[in-house]
Design a protein around this motif. Structure first.
Motif, mmCIF file in Angstrom:
data_model
loop_
_atom_site.group_PDB
_atom_site.id
_atom_site.type_symbol
_atom_site.label_atom_id
_atom_site.label_comp_id
_atom_site.label_asym_id
_atom_site.label_seq_id
_atom_site.Cartn_x
_atom_site.Cartn_y
_atom_site.Cartn_z
ATOM 1 N N SER A 119 33.468 -34.175 56.763
ATOM 2 C CA SER A 119 33.721 -34.037 58.198
ATOM 3 C C SER A 119 33.890 -32.582 58.617
ATOM 4 C CB SER A 119 34.954 -34.849 58.603
ATOM 5 O OG SER A 119 36.084 -34.388 57.889
ATOM 6 N N HIS A 120 33.659 -31.642 57.690
ATOM 7 C CA HIS A 120 33.780 -30.225 58.049
ATOM 8 C C HIS A 120 32.531 -29.759 58.800
ATOM 9 C CE1 HIS A 120 30.977 -29.227 54.792
ATOM 10 N NE2 HIS A 120 31.695 -30.049 54.022
ATOM 11 N N GLU A 121 32.622 -28.616 59.443
ATOM 12 C CA GLU A 121 31.448 -28.092 60.149
ATOM 13 C C GLU A 121 30.373 -27.685 59.144
ATOM 14 O OE1 GLU A 121 32.197 -23.345 60.930
ATOM 15 O OE2 GLU A 121 32.981 -24.738 62.405
ATOM 16 N N TYR A 122 29.139 -27.681 59.611
ATOM 17 C CA TYR A 122 28.031 -27.264 58.757
ATOM 18 C C TYR A 122 26.918 -26.668 59.600
ATOM 19 C CZ TYR A 122 25.467 -31.562 59.998
ATOM 20 O OH TYR A 122 24.804 -32.564 60.672
ATOM 21 N N GLU A 123 26.025 -25.944 58.922
ATOM 22 C CA GLU A 123 24.898 -25.295 59.591
ATOM 23 C C GLU A 123 23.691 -26.222 59.581
ATOM 24 O OE1 GLU A 123 25.339 -22.161 60.959
ATOM 25 O OE2 GLU A 123 27.404 -22.433 60.283
ATOM 26 N N LYS A 124 22.906 -26.174 60.671
ATOM 27 C CA LYS A 124 21.735 -27.033 60.795
ATOM 28 C C LYS A 124 20.635 -26.272 61.515
ATOM 29 C CE LYS A 124 20.291 -31.398 62.907
ATOM 30 N NZ LYS A 124 20.759 -32.612 63.604
ATOM 31 N N TRP A 125 19.395 -26.438 61.039
ATOM 32 C CA TRP A 125 18.241 -25.862 61.707
ATOM 33 C C TRP A 125 17.780 -26.813 62.809
ATOM 34 C CZ3 TRP A 125 16.543 -21.072 61.279
ATOM 35 C CH2 TRP A 125 16.842 -20.354 60.125
ATOM 36 N N ILE A 126 17.472 -26.248 63.988
ATOM 37 C CA ILE A 126 16.825 -27.025 65.045
ATOM 38 C C ILE A 126 15.572 -26.272 65.454
ATOM 39 C CG2 ILE A 126 18.947 -28.121 65.858
ATOM 40 C CD1 ILE A 126 18.860 -26.177 68.258
ATOM 41 N N SER A 127 14.593 -27.014 65.937
ATOM 42 C CA SER A 127 13.319 -26.397 66.286
ATOM 43 C C SER A 127 12.686 -27.139 67.446
ATOM 44 C CB SER A 127 12.372 -26.437 65.082
ATOM 45 O OG SER A 127 11.101 -25.958 65.441
ATOM 46 N N ASN A 128 11.969 -26.390 68.280
ATOM 47 C CA ASN A 128 11.192 -27.017 69.349
ATOM 48 C C ASN A 128 9.703 -27.015 69.009
ATOM 49 O OD1 ASN A 128 10.284 -24.424 69.784
ATOM 50 N ND2 ASN A 128 11.194 -24.200 71.818
ATOM 51 N N ASN A 130 7.998 -24.322 68.170
ATOM 52 C CA ASN A 130 7.569 -22.921 68.227
ATOM 53 C C ASN A 130 8.584 -21.973 67.620
ATOM 54 O OD1 ASN A 130 5.130 -23.479 69.616
ATOM 55 N ND2 ASN A 130 6.281 -23.683 71.522
ATOM 56 N N THR A 131 9.837 -22.210 67.902
ATOM 57 C CA THR A 131 10.902 -21.358 67.372
ATOM 58 C C THR A 131 11.972 -22.233 66.736
ATOM 59 O OG1 THR A 131 12.095 -21.359 69.474
ATOM 60 C CG2 THR A 131 10.543 -19.543 69.105
ATOM 61 N N SER A 132 12.651 -21.656 65.758
ATOM 62 C CA SER A 132 13.742 -22.363 65.076
ATOM 63 C C SER A 132 15.003 -21.534 65.159
ATOM 64 C CB SER A 132 13.392 -22.591 63.598
ATOM 65 O OG SER A 132 12.286 -23.429 63.482
ATOM 66 N N SER A 133 16.125 -22.219 65.198
ATOM 67 C CA SER A 133 17.426 -21.561 65.219
ATOM 68 C C SER A 133 18.383 -22.333 64.337
ATOM 69 C CB SER A 133 18.000 -21.527 66.635
ATOM 70 O OG SER A 133 17.158 -20.825 67.504
ATOM 71 N N MET A 134 19.332 -21.620 63.736
ATOM 72 C CA MET A 134 20.377 -22.272 62.976
ATOM 73 C C MET A 134 21.596 -22.372 63.880
ATOM 74 S SD MET A 134 22.083 -21.498 59.256
ATOM 75 C CE MET A 134 20.523 -21.387 58.445
ATOM 76 N N ILE A 135 22.155 -23.577 63.974
ATOM 77 C CA ILE A 135 23.341 -23.789 64.790
ATOM 78 C C ILE A 135 24.451 -24.356 63.913
ATOM 79 C CG2 ILE A 135 22.003 -24.142 66.911
ATOM 80 C CD1 ILE A 135 22.591 -27.176 66.590
ATOM 81 N N THR A 136 25.677 -24.273 64.401
ATOM 82 C CA THR A 136 26.818 -24.844 63.695
ATOM 83 C C THR A 136 27.162 -26.183 64.318
ATOM 84 O OG1 THR A 136 27.671 -22.647 63.190
ATOM 85 C CG2 THR A 136 29.233 -24.485 63.057
#
Length: 178
Positions: A119-128, A130-136
Motif C-alpha cells: 500500500s506504499h506509494e510507487y512510481e508508474k509510467w504513463i503514456s499518451n 507520443n510522450t511518456s512520463s513517470m508519476i508517483t
C-alpha cells in the motif's frame, strides 16, 4: 477462454486467479516459458532468476495455457486459453525457463495462487502514445506486485514486477525448498 486486461488491484487479480484456478486445479504444468526462450539454471539457484519483458506462459498437459503479463506493479494482463495447433508446434521448440541438472524437480498441478499486496506509494509510467512520463501513485491503495504459484508438491514459482525504473520487466524464480 478467459482474458482480463487492465487488472490494477489485488482484489481484481485475486478474482481473476480464482476463476482460472477453477479451470486448472487438477491439470499438471508441463512447461513455463517466454517467447524469447529465457532459461533459469537450477545449479545457480542462489540469487538467480529469469528476467523478462515478455509474457510468461504456463502450459498444461491438456494444451491449455495461462499467459501472464506482469511487467509493472499493480498492472497485469492475464489470459487462459486452449492452444491452437500452430501455437503447440511453435511452443514445443521453445526452452522451458527452468532447466535442472539434478532430477529432483518436477512440475505438478497448482495448489493455490498467492498475491503479494502493498500500500506504499510507487512510481508508474504513463503514456499518451507520443510522450511518456513517470508519476508517483500515492500510498494507500489495493496494490500488488508479485504472484506466487504454489504447486501441490510444495514448489513455489514467483512472478514479480520490477519497479518502474527498470521500464517494464518482471523476475521469475523457483523455490524448491520442501
Amino acid at each position: 477462454m478467459f482474458e482480463w486486461e487492465d487488472v490494477e488491484t489485488k482484489t481484481e487479480i485475486e478474482f481473476v486467479l480464482k476463476c482460472i484456478y477453477e479451470k486448472i486445479w487438477n491439470k499438471k504444468i508441463v512447461k513455463i516459458f517466454d517467447l524469447y526462450g529465457n532459461t533459469f539454471n537450477w545449479k545457480q539457484k542462489e540469487n538467480s532468476h529469469v528476467c523478462t519483458d515478455d509474457d510468461v506462459y504456463i502450459m498444461f498437459e491438456d494444451n491449455t495455457c495461462i499467459i501472464i503479463n506482469l511487467v509493472n506493479r499493480s498492472a497485469a494482463w492475464i489470459k487462459y486459453k486452449k492452444l491452437s495447433k500452430n501455437e503447440k508446434e511453435e511452443f514445443s521448440t521453445i526452452n522451458d525457463m527452468f532447466t535442472f541438472e539434478n532430477n529432483n524437480f518436477n512440475y505438478d498441478s497448482i495448489h493455490e495462487f498467492k498475491v503479494n499486496s502493498f500500500s506504499h506509494e510507487y512510481e508508474k509510467w504513463i503514456s499518451n502514445g507520443n510522450t511518456s512520463s513517470m508519476i508517483t501513485i500515492p500510498a494507500g491503495g489495493d496494490y500488488f506486485d508479485k504472484i506466487t504459484i504454489v504447486l501441490k508438491n510444495n514448489i513455489k514459482i514467483f512472478i514479480q514486477a520490477e519497479d518502474a525504473m527498470s521500464d517494464g520487466y518482471c523476475d521469475i524464480w523457483v523455490d524448491n525448498d520442501k
